[in-house]
Design a protein around this motif. Structure first.
Motif, PDB file in Angstrom:
ATOM      1  N   THR A   8      31.523  42.541  47.386  1.00 38.20           N
ATOM      2  CA  THR A   8      32.920  42.146  47.561  1.00 38.20           C
ATOM      3  C   THR A   8      33.764  42.641  46.398  1.00 38.20           C
ATOM      4  O   THR A   8      33.368  42.570  45.244  1.00 38.20           O
ATOM      5  N   LYS A   9      34.941  43.176  46.719  1.00 36.37           N
ATOM      6  CA  LYS A   9      35.903  43.642  45.719  1.00 36.37           C
ATOM      7  C   LYS A   9      37.129  42.733  45.782  1.00 36.37           C
ATOM      8  O   LYS A   9      37.448  42.180  46.836  1.00 36.37           O
ATOM      9  N   SER A  10      37.819  42.634  44.652  1.00 37.75           N
ATOM     10  CA  SER A  10      38.950  41.724  44.558  1.00 37.75           C
ATOM     11  C   SER A  10      40.162  42.400  43.936  1.00 37.75           C
ATOM     12  O   SER A  10      40.043  43.072  42.912  1.00 37.75           O
ATOM     13  N   MET A  34      44.057  41.362  42.711  1.00 34.95           N
ATOM     14  CA  MET A  34      45.022  40.303  42.461  1.00 34.95           C
ATOM     15  C   MET A  34      46.391  40.948  42.316  1.00 34.95           C
ATOM     16  O   MET A  34      46.565  41.859  41.505  1.00 34.95           O
ATOM     17  N   HIS A  71      45.795  36.866  46.287  1.00 34.37           N
ATOM     18  CA  HIS A  71      44.412  37.296  46.143  1.00 34.37           C
ATOM     19  C   HIS A  71      44.036  38.069  47.412  1.00 34.37           C
ATOM     20  O   HIS A  71      44.229  37.552  48.514  1.00 34.37           O
ATOM     21  N   ARG A  74      40.635  39.874  48.902  1.00 34.76           N
ATOM     22  CA  ARG A  74      39.208  40.143  48.694  1.00 34.76           C
ATOM     23  C   ARG A  74      38.668  40.822  49.940  1.00 34.76           C
ATOM     24  O   ARG A  74      39.011  40.465  51.061  1.00 34.76           O
ATOM     25  N   TYR A  75      37.826  41.828  49.723  1.00 38.78           N
ATOM     26  CA  TYR A  75      37.284  42.563  50.860  1.00 38.78           C
ATOM     27  C   TYR A  75      35.853  43.022  50.575  1.00 38.78           C
ATOM     28  O   TYR A  75      35.454  43.172  49.427  1.00 38.78           O
ATOM     29  N   VAL A  96      33.133  38.402  53.365  1.00 41.53           N
ATOM     30  CA  VAL A  96      33.834  37.682  52.300  1.00 41.53           C
ATOM     31  C   VAL A  96      33.869  36.204  52.675  1.00 41.53           C
ATOM     32  O   VAL A  96      34.319  35.850  53.761  1.00 41.53           O
ATOM     33  N   ILE A 144      40.049  34.422  43.895  1.00 43.71           N
ATOM     34  CA  ILE A 144      39.491  35.223  42.803  1.00 43.71           C
ATOM     35  C   ILE A 144      39.404  34.328  41.570  1.00 43.71           C
ATOM     36  O   ILE A 144      40.396  33.745  41.150  1.00 43.71           O
ATOM     37  N   GLN A 161      36.891  38.080  37.586  1.00 37.94           N
ATOM     38  CA  GLN A 161      36.337  38.632  38.827  1.00 37.94           C
ATOM     39  C   GLN A 161      37.192  39.713  39.495  1.00 37.94           C
ATOM     40  O   GLN A 161      36.721  40.388  40.400  1.00 37.94           O
ATOM     41  N   ALA A 162      38.437  39.888  39.088  1.00 37.92           N
ATOM     42  CA  ALA A 162      39.315  40.852  39.766  1.00 37.92           C
ATOM     43  C   ALA A 162      38.958  42.284  39.373  1.00 37.92           C
ATOM     44  O   ALA A 162      38.828  42.603  38.190  1.00 37.92           O
ATOM     45  N   TYR A 196      41.844  37.183  34.504  1.00 43.94           N
ATOM     46  CA  TYR A 196      41.177  37.282  35.806  1.00 43.94           C
ATOM     47  C   TYR A 196      40.481  38.631  36.003  1.00 43.94           C
ATOM     48  O   TYR A 196      39.681  38.798  36.913  1.00 43.94           O
TER      49      TYR A 196
END
Length: 192
Positions: free
Chosen positions: A2-4, A6, A51, A53-54, A58, A63, A67-68, A85
């Motif tokens: 998973t990618k994030s 912000m 946020h 996320r993909y 997910v 986030i 983690q971003a 973040y």
């Protein structure tokens, strides 16, 4: 994995439209996508955080700190405010514009000097450009969000035409050409 992403900005800058376009784009690429919005006094120029996320699957749209993968910021101070973040090795993509928050407007505080340089000195990877000038060149100061997406698109292995399709799907027809121009200007600028 998973990618994030912000997206941080000030109310009225179009961060919600930017997240809608990103969500549509990532869905069209076959990802599971979750989007969450936080509004803090957004109508009064307060912070707006989105946020995105993909990934393959997910489970949460939120986030957490550290983690971003990307922080996309419509304004310098917002980038600095949310830098905690960003994950180690993450990327900040920011507009160089300064928008005074209420404490600065009322004289209770001063806008911090040299924020972008300070972030770089602190070891963060910062891609900063004057998105407002490019938005005006495209035809509207309100297109800063799309200029930023153009800049961000350089970090993804997704063809420009897919980004353009997402923009067409999310923007009213009468603003489509102007937004496509803003996207192209932001995308091209990063290669300069």
């Amino acid at each position: 994995m998973t990618k994030s992403i912000m997206i941080v900005g000030v109310g009225g800058q179009g961060s919600l439209l930017a997240s809608k376009i990103l969500g549509r784009l990532l869905l069209s690429e076959g990802y599971d996508v979750k989007v969450s919005e936080e509004h803090g006094m957004s109508q009064r120029g307060g912070s707006v955080v989105t946020h995105v996320r993909y990934g393959e699957k997910v489970y949460s749209p939120i986030i957490d700190k550290g983690q971003a993968d990307y922080i996309v910021s419509f304004e310098q101070l917002e980038a600095a405010r949310y830098v905690s973040y960003l994950r180690i090795g993450g990327q900040i993509v920011t507009n160089t514009q300064q928008i005074d928050p209420m404490p600065v407007i009322t004289g209770a505080a001063q806008y911090p000097e040299g924020l972008i340089e300070k972030l770089r000195t602190d070891g963060f990877s910062v891609d900063a450009m004057d998105c407002l000038s490019l938005a005006n060149e495209a035809g509207s100061s309100k297109a800063v969000n799309i200029v930023l997406l153009g800049r961000l698109s350089n970090y993804f292995d997704i063809p420009a035409k897919m980004w353009e399709q997402a923009i067409r799907a999310c923007v009213p027809a009468k603003f489509t050409e102007m937004n496509l121009k803003a996207f192209a200007l932001g995308r091209a600028q990063a290669k300069a």
